[in-house]
Scaffold this active site. Structure first.
Site, PDB file in Angstrom:
ATOM      1  N   ASN A  30       0.854  -1.185   0.000  1.00 28.33           N
ATOM      2  CA  ASN A  30       0.000   0.000   0.000  1.00 28.33           C
ATOM      3  C   ASN A  30       0.889   1.234   0.000  1.00 28.33           C
ATOM      4  O   ASN A  30       1.500   1.577   1.004  1.00 28.33           O
ATOM      5  CB  ASN A  30      -0.909  -0.020   1.235  1.00 28.33           C
ATOM      6  CG  ASN A  30      -1.788   1.215   1.322  1.00 28.33           C
ATOM      7  OD1 ASN A  30      -1.972   1.942   0.346  1.00 28.33           O
ATOM      8  ND2 ASN A  30      -2.342   1.461   2.491  1.00 28.33           N
ATOM      9  N   GLY A  63       2.969   2.220  10.858  1.00 26.13           N
ATOM     10  CA  GLY A  63       3.833   3.385  10.736  1.00 26.13           C
ATOM     11  C   GLY A  63       4.570   3.762  12.001  1.00 26.13           C
ATOM     12  O   GLY A  63       5.200   4.816  12.065  1.00 26.13           O
TER      13      GLY A  63
END
Length: 289
Positions: free
Chosen positions: A46, A210
Site C-alpha cells: 500500500n 507506521g
C-alpha cells in the site's frame, strides 16, 4: 447481528472478547495441511500518498516486478495512488496485480473527488482496500460506509481487502479480538459464504501502523486464529479455511519470515517498506519455514 461480550482471564489480565454468533453450518474441525497449503500467500504493498511523481512510481513498479521473478507461488499486489494506476500497470508488464486504495459506493454522480468501483475495474484493478485504519480515523469512514464499499467492490467482480484492527488503547484493554469481531460483523453484513471466499481480510493493529512496532508472531497468530474461527461461526469452517488473512503493521524484511511461518498468516499488507524496491522485494521473497 448482535455480539455478546464475555470476560475471560488471559494471564493476569482480564480481557473481553466477542462470542461469535452461532451457526448451524459451522464445524469445530481445524483445517488439514492440504487446505492450508491451498491458500496462496498474498503480499500487497500500500503506497498511500506516495511517491510524488509518475516517474518515481514507474521506477518502483519496475523494481518490484523484477523482484517477483524469484518469488515462486506468491501473489503480489501494488496499490498506488489513483493517478498512477495505469502507468504502474504498464511499467509492471503483467508481473503485478494492481489495487485501489479506496472507492466510493455510488457508481457515478455529483461526488467531487470520488472514485467508483466501475472506474477502478475499468483500469484493471483486481483488489480494492476497504476500511483501512487511515480511512476509518482520518476520513471518518464508519462501518456502514465500509460495508457499502465492500459490496460495490464485490459487485464489480473485484476482491476487497478488508482491513480490521484495534487501537493501542483497545489493545491495552484486552479488546483486540472483540474489536475485530465487531468490525467483521458490521463490515460483512449481507455477504454470503460464496462471496466471502473472494474477500481478503487484513488484520492491522492500528498501534503498529507506521510506528515501527510490530505484534510478535505469536500475538498476530492468536488474532488470526480467532478471526478464522469467527468466520467459521459466521459462515462455515470450509469458507473460513479458504479466506486469506494478511498481517499488516510495520512489516519489514526483518520481521516477515517469522510472521509468515505462522499457520494462519497468509500474507502481508505492507506500508512503508513497500516504497523501497529492495526491501519490498525481500518481503515478497520471504524465507519459507
Amino acid at each position: 447481528m448482535k455480539l455478546a461480550l464475555y470476560a475471560c482471564c488471559v494471564g493476569p489480565a482480564l480481557a473481553f472478547v466477542a462470542r461469535p454468533p452461532a451457526s448451524s453450518t459451522s464445524t469445530g474441525a481445524r483445517a488439514t495441511s492440504t487446505q492450508l497449503d491451498a491458500r496462496k500467500p498474498l503480499i500487497a504493498g500500500n503506497w498511500k500518498e506516495n511517491p510524488c511523481t509518475v516517474q518515481e512510481a514507474e521506477a518502483l513498479a519496475s523494481e518490484v516486478a523484477e523482484a517477483t521473478k524469484q518469488a515462486g507461488d506468491v501473489g503480489v499486489v501494488v496499490i498506488p495512488p489513483y493517478p498512477f494506476l495505469v502507468p504502474v500497470q504498464n511499467a509492471a508488464s503483467g508481473a503485478l496485480m494492481i489495487g485501489g486504495q479506496n472507492c466510493y459506493f455510488e457508481e457515478k454522480g455529483a461526488y467531487t473527488g470520488a472514485v467508483s468501483t466501475a472506474m477502478l475495474s475499468s483500469v484493471g484493478c483486481t483488489y480494492v482496500l476497504c476500511g483501512h485504519s487511515e480511512r476509518r480515523t482520518v476520513f471518518r469512514n464508519d462501518d456502514n460506509a465500509i460495508n457499502r464499499k465492500l459490496r460495490a467492490v464485490l459487485d464489480h467482480n473485484m476482491m476487497p481487502i478488508l482491513c480490521i484492527g484495534e487501537s493501542k488503547e483497545e489493545y491495552d484493554a484486552g479488546l483486540n479480538k472483540a474489536v475485530c469481531a465487531i468490525q467483521l460483523s458490521k463490515d460483512l453484513k449481507g455477504v454470503t459464504g460464496e462471496e466471502m471466499k473472494r474477500i481478503v481480510v487484513a488484520y492491522e493493529p492500528v498501534w503498529a501502523i507506521g510506528t515501527g512496532l510490530t505484534a510478535t508472531p505469536e500475538i498476530a497468530q492468536s488474532v488470526h486464529d480467532y478471526i478464522r474461527g469467527y468466520l467459521a461461526k459466521m459462515y462455515s469452517r470450509e469458507v473460513a479455511d479458504e479466506v486469506i488473512i494478511q498481517y499488516g503493521g510495520s512489516v519489514t524484511p526483518d520481521s516477515v519470515d517469522a510472521l509468515m511461518a505462522m499457520p494462519d498468516i497468509d500474507g502481508a499488507l505492507v506500508g512503508g517498506a513497500s516504497l523501497d524496491g529492495a526491501k519490498f522485494g525481500r518481503i515478497i521473497n520471504y524465507k519459507k519455514a
